[in-house]
Design a protein around this motif. Structure first.
Motif, short mmCIF file in Angstrom:
data_model
loop_
_atom_site.label_atom_id
_atom_site.label_comp_id
_atom_site.label_asym_id
_atom_site.label_seq_id
_atom_site.Cartn_x
_atom_site.Cartn_y
_atom_site.Cartn_z
N UNK A 1 20.01 -11.94 -13.33
CA UNK A 1 20.95 -12.12 -12.31
C UNK A 1 21.63 -10.98 -11.78
N UNK A 2 22.07 -10.91 -10.36
CA UNK A 2 22.73 -9.53 -9.75
C UNK A 2 23.56 -10.06 -8.66
N UNK A 3 24.41 -9.17 -8.43
CA UNK A 3 25.51 -9.45 -7.51
C UNK A 3 24.71 -9.29 -6.18
N UNK A 4 24.49 -10.18 -5.49
CA UNK A 4 23.40 -10.40 -4.15
C UNK A 4 24.28 -10.51 -2.97
N UNK A 5 25.30 -10.28 -2.80
CA UNK A 5 26.22 -10.35 -1.35
C UNK A 5 26.29 -9.27 -0.82
N UNK A 6 25.70 -9.26 0.40
CA UNK A 6 26.11 -8.41 1.45
C UNK A 6 27.13 -8.55 2.22
N UNK A 7 28.26 -7.69 2.37
CA UNK A 7 29.67 -8.09 3.20
C UNK A 7 29.24 -7.98 4.58
N UNK A 8 28.09 -7.21 5.03
CA UNK A 8 27.88 -7.05 6.50
C UNK A 8 28.61 -5.94 6.87
N UNK B 1 11.30 -10.62 -1.42
CA UNK B 1 12.71 -10.16 -1.03
C UNK B 1 13.20 -10.49 0.03
N UNK B 2 14.10 -11.13 0.43
CA UNK B 2 14.83 -11.43 1.84
C UNK B 2 16.22 -11.64 1.91
N UNK B 3 16.52 -11.57 3.08
CA UNK B 3 17.79 -12.00 3.50
C UNK B 3 18.25 -13.24 3.87
N UNK B 4 19.24 -13.96 3.30
CA UNK B 4 19.77 -15.30 3.80
C UNK B 4 20.98 -15.30 4.24
N UNK B 5 21.11 -16.02 5.23
CA UNK B 5 22.49 -16.25 5.85
C UNK B 5 23.27 -17.07 4.68
N UNK C 1 0.83 -1.33 -0.16
CA UNK C 1 -0.17 0.04 0.07
C UNK C 1 0.83 1.22 -0.09
N UNK C 2 2.07 1.17 0.83
CA UNK C 2 3.04 2.23 0.75
C UNK C 2 3.94 2.15 -0.49
N UNK C 3 4.53 3.24 -0.84
CA UNK C 3 5.65 3.35 -2.22
C UNK C 3 6.74 2.52 -1.54
N UNK C 4 7.13 2.30 -0.17
CA UNK C 4 8.42 1.65 0.21
C UNK C 4 7.98 0.68 1.35
N UNK C 5 8.21 -0.62 1.32
CA UNK C 5 8.18 -1.44 2.50
C UNK C 5 9.42 -1.76 3.32
N UNK C 6 9.17 -1.74 4.52
CA UNK C 6 10.48 -1.68 5.55
C UNK C 6 10.59 -2.95 6.60
N UNK C 7 11.57 -3.50 6.79
CA UNK C 7 11.53 -4.29 8.07
C UNK C 7 12.86 -3.81 8.88
N UNK C 8 13.02 -4.58 9.70
CA UNK C 8 14.49 -4.09 10.42
C UNK C 8 15.79 -4.29 9.75
N UNK C 9 15.72 -5.05 8.58
CA UNK C 9 16.88 -4.92 7.70
C UNK C 9 17.02 -4.67 6.38
N UNK C 10 15.62 -4.42 6.08
CA UNK C 10 15.34 -4.28 4.42
C UNK C 10 14.41 -3.29 4.14
N UNK D 1 17.45 -1.74 -0.28
CA UNK D 1 18.54 -1.21 1.01
C UNK D 1 18.77 -2.49 1.94
N UNK D 2 19.69 -2.98 2.01
CA UNK D 2 19.74 -3.87 3.12
C UNK D 2 20.95 -3.68 4.09
N UNK D 3 20.41 -3.72 5.50
CA UNK D 3 21.45 -3.42 6.52
C UNK D 3 21.51 -4.81 7.37
N UNK D 4 22.94 -5.01 7.50
CA UNK D 4 22.90 -6.08 8.51
C UNK D 4 24.43 -6.24 9.02
N UNK D 5 24.73 -6.99 9.98
CA UNK D 5 26.19 -6.78 10.58
C UNK D 5 26.89 -7.96 10.27
#
Length: 401
Positions: free
Chosen positions: A99-106, A133-137, A21-30, A56-60
């Protein structure tokens, strides 16, 4: 072409109204940008031939960004999610994720751009499903849909020119079947006990509630808009986002003639104090880039605060009738005439206030002057100095006795 099954239509509609419903959807990391509810493929005149997801992905810790399609199924147990390709109407049958470069270095936030484009070959039919869209370990499959770090976007894909392959008699635009005006406030106790007259609003604001349906056998995307006009000018308007309407489904939408005021929690009424207000409702429908006939509903209502004056006139009538039958003294007749005159003055004063949009039961506004301006407006009494005094006037002024 076969008609889209009810299972897919209902599940698609539920999903479209539940997500994105909104232009952006957010979680704690995405944080994920929006996608169109209907994406038309194969349109030669369109410049939007692809869908770009901004993520935009944010993770340690190091993780990977996963983007994939899923299907929906609605049965007796409710709605469920299926792997991509489980139904003939899956998004994976018409779209592909580049396909895209999907690795997040942390260790911070990273930006990813994902392109979704149409396949070279696809069937002339509707496709519906979701984009996850999700973040996998790193090194495992992750938690999948429903985890704290996943976002679901829903959409329907329509091939351009699909309408030409459908039976024209079975593809119909959405139609308005009911329109109601509901008042949101009452101006006084009299207003609350006397019934409303059809087409007359004693005091605003109001809610315009529209019910429309899809009488055809194929789903359509509909968009609803309102325009309130008074004296040839638009005083309020509102448009709602396009939404999918399944065959024989009824949809109800509503808007109000209120806007937020400057004070916190305050509401302002946009309707005039007196006069006719036209309410034009426009319902547009489309499918696969083809615009269907527009449905226009023209209505109007009168804003007139009649209840309080009506009760006052009735009371005045019985007062005059009582005074006429009684053998009153000249003094009593004068007092009765004065009372009637005050009643008429009150009515005229209230009528003028109503023209300004103020309810008859509201208190009068009193103009207030600031203290400095009021002090300057009051003349100062001159000071008296006794004859033969040797001190300056400015230092020892003495009021005259």
């Amino acid at each position: 072409m076969k008609k889209l099954p009810w299972v897919v239509l209902v599940s698609s509609l539920v999903t479209l109204t539940s997500f994105a419903q909104a232009s952006w959807a957010e979680t704690g990391e995405l944080s994920v940008s929006s996608i169109p509810r209907e994406f038309v493929v194969g349109d030669p005149g369109s410049i939007n031939t692809e869908i770009t997801l901004e993520i935009f992905a944010t993770t340690a810790a190091p993780k990977v960004v996963v983007v994939e399609f899923i299907d929906f199924y609605t049965g007796e147990g409710g709605r469920s999610q299926l792997p991509s390709g489980s139904t003939p109407y899956s998004l994976s049958n018409v779209l592909e994720i580049v396909p895209f470069a999907n690795r997040h270095p942390g260790g911070g936030q990273e930006r990813f751009l994902v392109t979704i484009k149409p396949k070279a070959d696809y069937k002339q039919q509707l496709f519906t499903g979701g984009v996850v869209v999700r973040l996998d370990s790193v090194g495992n499959q992750g938690e999948g849909v429903g985890s704290t770090s996943s976002i679901l976007r829903s959409m329907t894909v329509t091939p351009y020119g699909l309408v030409a392959s459908l039976e024209e008699a079975n593809l119909l635009p959405a139609q308005v079947i009911r329109h109601d005006i509901h008042r949101l406030e009452r101006s006084s106790f009299i207003d609350s006990i006397l019934p409303d007259l059809p087409g007359i609003v004693n005091f605003g604001p109001v809610e315009s509630r529209v019910t429309y349906t899809n009488p055809g056998e194929y789903p359509v995307f509909s968009e609803l808009s309102w325009a309130f006009e008074h004296g040839g000018e638009v005083i309020a308007n509102k448009s709602l986002r396009s939404s999918l309407v399944s065959p024989e489904q009824e949809v109800q939408k509503a808007v109000t003639t209120q806007v937020s005021g400057q004070a916190e929690g305050s509401q302002l009424n946009l309707l005039p104090g007196l006069g006719f207000v036209s309410n034009k409702i426009t319902l547009t429908s489309s499918l696969g880039g083809t615009e269907l006939p527009v449905q226009v509903f023209d209505g109007s209502f009168l804003v007139l605060q009649w209840k309080e004056p009506f009760v006052g006139i009735i009371a005045l009538y019985f007062l005059v009738r009582w005074a006429w039958r009684k053998n009153l003294s000249p003094r009593q007749r004068q007092e009765t005439a004065t009372l009637i005159g005050l009643g008429v003055q009150t009515f005229l004063r209230g009528f003028k206030r109503r023209l300004r949009g103020t309810p008859l039961g509201a208190p009068e506004q009193v103009a207030k002057s600031s203290a400095p301006a009021l002090a300057q407006a009051v003349p100062q009494r001159p000071m008296y100095v006794p004859p033969g005094s040797s001190y300056p006037i400015q230092k020892y002024p003495t009021p005259k006795p």
